[in-house]
Every structure is written in C-alpha cells, then in structure tokens.
Enzyme design. Structure first.
Site, PDB file in Angstrom:
ATOM      1  N   ASP A  64       0.829  -1.210   0.000  1.00 39.84           N
ATOM      2  CA  ASP A  64       0.000   0.000   0.000  1.00 39.84           C
ATOM      3  C   ASP A  64       0.862   1.258   0.000  1.00 39.84           C
ATOM      4  OD1 ASP A  64      -2.347   1.442   0.087  1.00 39.84           O
ATOM      5  OD2 ASP A  64      -3.205   0.255   1.713  1.00 39.84           O
TER       6      ASP A  64
ATOM      7  N   ASP B  78     -10.762   1.994  -3.195  1.00 38.54           N
ATOM      8  CA  ASP B  78     -11.265   1.785  -1.839  1.00 38.54           C
ATOM      9  C   ASP B  78     -12.785   1.826  -1.815  1.00 38.54           C
ATOM     10  OD1 ASP B  78      -8.974   1.281  -0.507  1.00 38.54           O
ATOM     11  OD2 ASP B  78      -8.724   3.281   0.350  1.00 38.54           O
TER      12      ASP B  78
HETATM   13  C1  GLA Z   1      -5.761   1.717   2.143  1.00 41.14           C
HETATM   14  C2  GLA Z   1      -6.164   0.548   1.267  1.00 41.14           C
HETATM   15  C3  GLA Z   1      -7.212  -0.281   1.956  1.00 41.14           C
HETATM   16  C4  GLA Z   1      -6.667  -0.769   3.275  1.00 41.14           C
HETATM   17  C5  GLA Z   1      -6.216   0.400   4.115  1.00 41.14           C
HETATM   18  C6  GLA Z   1      -5.515  -0.071   5.362  1.00 41.14           C
HETATM   19  O1  GLA Z   1      -6.780   2.638   2.256  1.00 41.14           O
HETATM   20  O2  GLA Z   1      -6.596   0.991   0.027  1.00 41.14           O
HETATM   21  O3  GLA Z   1      -7.601  -1.352   1.149  1.00 41.14           O
HETATM   22  O4  GLA Z   1      -5.611  -1.659   3.042  1.00 41.14           O
HETATM   23  O5  GLA Z   1      -5.337   1.248   3.416  1.00 41.14           O
HETATM   24  O6  GLA Z   1      -5.081   0.964   6.138  1.00 41.14           O
END
Ligand code: GLA
Length: 743
Positions: free
Chosen positions: A479, A549
């Site tokens: 990420d 997301d």
């Molecule tokens: C980001 C990712 C999510 C999740 C969060 C965790 O927003 O896109 O899928 O993994 O971080 O903090």
C-alpha cells in the site's frame, strides 16, 4: 523487416500488419514526423507527405530560405528555442543559462527484440520475433550531448513503445528541465480527448472533451501517478464508438509525476505527448552520465475504443506483467480490512479464515494493523514486526495456522511510509521527506520515507525481506497511503532538489525489484488508497492493483469500466464487500456485488460469519462460478457494451470472449428500477457469427450473428427471462450474468 530506412529519402518506416509510423530526417538534420496510423503501403519515398509551406511572419532556419520553419512541420521529438514555438518534448539548460537545443541525426541501429530500460519498468519480449526495435542517435554539438530515441514495434499489436536517453559527453554540466517519453503529431484537430480522471474512491471516470486550440493536459504533481488523473490519454474521432472509428492513445509506464498533453496549434496540427511532469523537475547530467525517460506506449485503433483497450490488455498481459502469475488465474481471497479494520486478534482472524475455507475461498489476506502498536492509523508504520498482543504466535505462527486450514496466506505492508509514533522515527527522524525550516504536512497521520536515499531503501528491504523469509506468505498487498509534500532530500545538493520525485520512484522500483527477485512465488498487489497508483509501471512488478477503496458494486461499475480503457481485467482487484456498503451505505444483493467483482481478480472483504445462511450458500456458488470462469477472465478479450457514463448512468454492460470465441461471459447491470420498461436488445460483440451458442440463463440457442446483430432481448423482469428470482431482484441494482458456450 518491419523497420526500414531509406538512405536516399532519409525516411524511417516502422510497420506491421496493422500500423505504420513514419519519421523523416529534415533538411536541418532534426527529425520530422510524417505519419502514425493505419498501415499504409511501404514505398520508395514518402517525401510528398512533407509539405513545407512558407508563411508570412514565420521565422525560418536558413538564410535565403523563407519556407523551412519548424513551426510549420510536424516534429518527432520537438525542441524549443529555434523556430518552433509550441510546447517542446525536451529542454536542457546549459551552464551559461542557454536553453536552446539542436539534436541532429547521426546514425541508427535496427535490431530484433527489445532492450530493457535501466532501473525502470518497461515492456519486454521473450523471443526476438515478437518485436523489432530501432535506436536513432542524435547529437547536439554545442553541448556534446547524445539523444537516443528508442522505438519498438510489436509484431501483431497496434502498438509502439518509445523512450529517450540523454548522454552527456561534454565537459560542462547540463540540466534537463523537460524530458518527455514520446511525442507525435497529427495533421488535423478533429478529435475528442479522452481521459481517466477522478479522486480517491472514484478513480478513472471516463471524461471526454472536444479538442480546442491551445493546450489541454492532465498531470500529477503528487509523487504518484495518482487518482486525480491516470497517466493515460487518448484522442478519438467524434464518430468513434466502442467498436468502430479511429483512436490514438498514450500510456506512461511510470508511477510518479507525469504530464499528458495535447496542443492544437494555429494551423490545427495536433501534438500529443506524455512523460515525466516537467513541473518541479530537473535532472543534472554531468560528463559521462545518462538519463533515461520512462517508456510510453502508443496505440492506434481503427476499430474503436474496445480495440484500443484490447491492444493495451494483450500487451500488458504478455509483455509487461512478469513472473509466475502472468496470464494465470489468481487465487480467490478473503481480506479482513472491511471485516475488522484494526480491531482483530488471532482468534477472530482464524474464525474468518475457517469460514472462508468452508465456502471454497483459497487465500486469507491479513490487512493493516498487525505490526508495531498499530490499533488505528496514528502509529507504527515503519515498525515491521508483529504486534504480539494481537497475534501472540506472530505472523509465522498465524500464517502456519492459516495454511493448516488449507488456505494460502497474504499480508499487507506499507513500506514507503513512517508514523512519528514509531520506533523507526525515534531512531531515524531524518529519513522523512521534509523541507528544512518548513512545516511537514500530515497525510493520514503519516510521513513519506525518503526513498531517494539508498540507505533508507536498504533498511526497509532488510526489514520486509526478513519478515517474508520467516513466514509463509504467498501474497503481499503493498500500500501507499499519502502523497508527497515539502519534497526535499537532505542528501541532495541544492541544485539537485528537482530530482527527488523521480529518485523517489526509482527507489520504489528498486525495492520492488529486489523483493520480487528474492520471492518469485509471491503474488504482489499494488495499492495506493485503492487505485491511486494504478499504472503500467506498477504492473511490471505487481500483476494486480487494488482498483479502488470504494467497494460498492454500483460505484465500481464506473471505476472498473474506466479502468478497462487501458488495463486488463487480470490487473483489477475487486471484492465482494458488506451491505450496506461501507463507503456509500448502499444496499445491494450479494449477487450483484459478485457479478461486478467477477470481472477482475475476485475476492471477498467482509466477515463471512456475519452473513445469512442463504448468502453463505450463494458465496459457495459464486466461488465455484469464479473458478470455472477465472481463466477466461484473465485471458479473454474484454468488450465494453454499455457505458455507465451515458444514459443517466443507469445501465452498464460488458463481456469477455475467449480467444477461440467458443465461450463468453456477459455482465448486465441496471442501477435504478423504473416501471413499465421497454425491452432492451443487448447487442454482443466479438463472437463467431457462424457458431451456434447456448445462452444458459436464457435457455436459448442462438447464432453468433443473431446475438451480435439482433442482440439478447432483455427486460428487467427476471421471471420473464426465466431467471431465478432473488430477494433483491425486481428492485434497484439488479444484474444478470449470461454464460455463452458453443453448442
Ligand atoms: C488503504 C487501502 C485499503 C486498506 C487500508 C488499510 O486505504 O486501500 O484497502 O488496506 O489502506 O489501512
């Protein structure tokens, strides 16, 4: 040979079965651009394509020649400072402050296959027959600097890969202030510009606007390719549809700041370019050093936008994605993020994993919150060791338990980041990207590590590789949850601060390269707050990306539809999440959620212990269905049928057809229901007109030509279609999947 140089006319013709690309060495030894488009016959001379017309008030290159001005001629890699006043593809500052360049043709080298670009992701070929390349060498005698323009034309693909390399052979230090990866020009401006723009949780929405005189551009200055605009740009004719008409597209194999720009000049010439964003960028080149631009992929289609997209998909699936997961169906996963967020312990995790196994799921992915003291997003990034309070047996112990259940184990990391509240920050506060004497801005309570510094990348590499070595990890979700501000590196001298954004991305690529070569069996998924770094650069290392997301099925229709303009289904992470959805609170049936997620790399992201028995039974069927079709999804040809960006956003449809045209899967989605509906003729594409197919859900036998010309006749009433009625059907957000197979 698909690349030909004619010594007399001084013309290069790059061509394959589908496209032609013609360059000419001009009278002043710079390169002019003659043509890019559908394949035309090769001939002894394309001289007639170059029209040098003298115009009043133009500034011309030669004495006593009132015609030859670069302003009136299409340029191949345009420079500024002589007679062309349009926006250039490159610019260099000399020690004396001059910014004029004049790169003249020296030589060329044609060869089978393709070379790599040092330290940067790029398309590759496995066998020499798959592509032919040319390097054209140009030279600026004042700066004693070489410019190599690299071109690769792929066999059987309507695509050309381009990049540029500058090599300083002179004694003075020069500074590159602009170095685009590719530029080309078209003779008219009757086009519409297509871009993929949006924001966090609504990435890559399709936007179309007619070209206007002047500059139209999209860019990123955030240190990542970003969710604001994707490093993709296309132009299409007004009449171009998904299945007919001309389109040109450029996509940058790069994950940092980019610029994609179109300039229409006062004679309606259209100049299109893509590369590193020159804004805030400088690169110092001292004697003997070279600078490589990222690679740009240029695609031409005369069969509409679907063909354009399929060219990108095939190219990326075969010549960009690497490793054992290339062209392979991906494991069906369950991710705990939306199920637990930070609130979990081993018992809870194993509980979800057990249920997942019962329902046929193949991999468990442990998301954020497993390390340091991380119970929310205020701490611990940088401390890549397990939180024993939550997971007393460590990642090692947990991964073994998950494996004993018969599931693979995946893990979330965010290696580029650091929280102030962390052991790492206490030891290395100086590793953060920040500008002296200025406030350091916060994004999700975290700072960005200075990946332009090798020692920082080295440290993170040892921490992450130790972690991966001591546990049984089959998948890593990498990420990156904030953008770069106050860009400055304490390790760079004042005059090199313009290099940090590019050096940062080189550091990210370096870490990726080391980890994928140490752990070739691990499937990497890239992520940046969802799809904030969904670009071909990332796909070179991580074959799939968490698309957004926003996991709401109806929002995802737009996101996945737009993403498919450049990126294959094999690259789009898509999960079934809970209802009501966590981002938009929308209630959709588990069928519709799965019917959308199916067209990507499929998984679940909810607590399977909290859904009803009826829904569990459905999950079992969905998982079986995905296993049956995932190979088709990864390898088939994807066609967009109905756009969610048109007609009040109400209907979306798309389909995938196997390469041999014997099988297809159609997705049809209606957002809002309305009374007394008309019948819809859903016209399919890509089938074989002579094959008699069965359409399972409609209990019909239809020829390919019927389905492509007449269509499937649909109403929104499932019972009329002979479909099973579900509790949320005959309502809003209904969807159908049609399985089509040769009889
Ligand atoms: C980001 C990712 C999510 C999740 C969060 C965790 O927003 O896109 O899928 O993994 O971080 O903090």
């Amino acid at each position: 040979m698909p690349i030909v140089f004619n010594n007399e006319t001084r013309e290069f013709h790059l061509y394959n079965e589908n496209i032609s690309y013609i360059i000419k060495i001009l009278k002043n030894n710079q390169l002019g651009h003659l043509y890019f488009g559908k394949k035309i016959h090769h001939r002894a001379s394309f001289e007639h394509l170059l029209k040098v017309v003298g115009r009043g008030m133009t500034v011309c290159v030669f004495e006593n020649d009132n015609d030859f001005s670069l302003e009136n001629i299409k340029q191949e890699y345009p420079s500024y400072g002589t007679t062309d006043f349009r926006y250039p593809a490159h610019q260099i500052r000399q020690e004396n402050g001059s910014r004029v360049t004049n790169f003249e043709f020296v030589s060329y080298n044609i060869f089978k296959g393709k070379e790599n670009i040092k330290d940067l992701p790029a398309t590759y070929v496995e066998c020499e027959e798959e592509a032919t390349s040319i390097q054209i060498k140009l030279y600026d005698s004042v700066m004693k600097t070489e410019l190599i323009l690299n071109y690769t034309i792929f066999e059987n693909h309507s695509a050309i890969a381009r990049s540029a390399r500058f090599i300083n052979n002179g004694d003075e230090k020069i500074t590159i202030t602009n170095a685009m990866s590719a530029s080309f020009e078209l003779s008219d401006d009757q086009f519409e510009m297509v871009q993929l723009s949006g924001a966090w949780t609504r990435e890559r929405h399709v936007k179309v606007r007619p070209l206007q005189p002047g500059i139209q551009s999209i860019y990123s200055s955030k240190g990542a390719s970003s969710s604001n605009h994707n490093p993709f740009i296309a132009i299409k004719r007004k009449e171009t549809t998904e299945n007919s008409g001309e389109a040109y597209a450029m996509n940058l194999v790069y994950s940092g700041n980019f610029l994609a720009q179109i300039e229409v000049d006062n004679f309606e010439l259209t100049r299109m370019m893509i590369g590193i964003n020159p804004f805030n960028f400088e690169w110092e080149l001292s004697k003997g050093n070279s600078f490589e631009t990222p690679e740009a992929i240029m695609v031409y289609s005369d069969e509409g936008l679907n063909k354009m997209s399929q060219t990108f998909h095939n190219l990326y699936n075969n010549f960009l994605v690497r490793g054992k997961w290339k062209n392979k169906p991906r494991p069906i996963l369950i991710n705990n993020w939306e199920a637990t967020y930070f609130d979990f312990n081993e018992e809870k995790i194993v509980g979800i994993a057990k249920k997942a196994k019962e329902l046929g799921i193949e991999m468990f992915v442990l998301d954020d919150g497993w390390f340091g003291k991380r119970n929310d997003d205020t701490s611990s990034l940088g401390d890549w060791y397990v939180n024993k309070e939550k997971l007393p047996n460590g990642i090692d112990g947990l991964s073994k338990k998950i494996q004993e259940l018969g599931l693979k184990f995946g893990l979330w990391i965010e290696p580029e980041m650091i929280n102030k509240e962390s052991e790492l920050y206490r030891v290395h506060p100086d590793w953060v990207i920040k500008t002296p004497d200025r406030n350091t801005s916060y994004g999700r309570n975290q700072f960005v590590l200075d990946f332009s510094r090798k020692e920082v990348v080295d440290y993170i590499y040892s921490a992450i590789s130790a972690l991966l070595r001591t546990s049984s990890v089959s998948y890593v979700k990498w990420d990156m949850n904030r953008n770069i501000t106050e860009a400055f590196s304490i390790k760079l001298p004042a005059e090199r601060q313009g290099e940090i954004m590019h050096r940062y991305i080189l550091g990210v690529y370096d870490l990726y390269e080391r980890l994928i070569s140490d752990f070739p069996d691990i499937l990497f998924e890239s992520c940046s707050g969802g799809g904030g770094r969904f670009d071909p650069g990332m796909l070179y290392y991580a074959p799939q990306t968490w698309t957004s997301d926003d996991t709401d099925a109806i929002e995802r229709l737009k996101i996945q539809y737009g993403t498919s303009f450049a990126y294959p289904l094999s690259s789009m992470g898509s999960h079934v999440s809970a209802a009501p959805n966590h981002q938009v609170k929308r209630l959709t049936s588990i069928d519709t959620r799965a019917n959308v997620a199916l067209f990507g790399t499929f998984g679940y992201e909810l607590d399977l212990n909290k859904i009803s028995e009826a829904e569990k039974a459905k999950v079992i069927k969905q998982v079986e269905f995905c296993k049956k079709y995932r190979e088709l999804i990864v390898t088939g040809d994807f066609y967009r049928l109905i756009s969610p960006f048109e007609k009040d956003y109400n209907i979306t449809s798309w389909m995938v057809v196997s390469k041999d045209k014997k099988r297809a899967l159609v997705g049809y989605y209606q957002a809002l229901n309305y009374p007394n509906q008309k019948l819809t003729n859903l016209k399919l594409v890509g089938l074989d007109e002579n094959i008699l197919y069965t359409v399972k859900q409609l209990n019909l036998e239809l020829y390919g030509d019927e389905m492509m010309n007449l269509g499937l006749v649909l109403s929104n009433k499932p019972e009329e279609l002979g479909l099973e009625i579900n509790e949320n059907d005959i309502n809003d957000f209904i969807s159908y999947i049609f399985e089509i197979e040769e009889k």
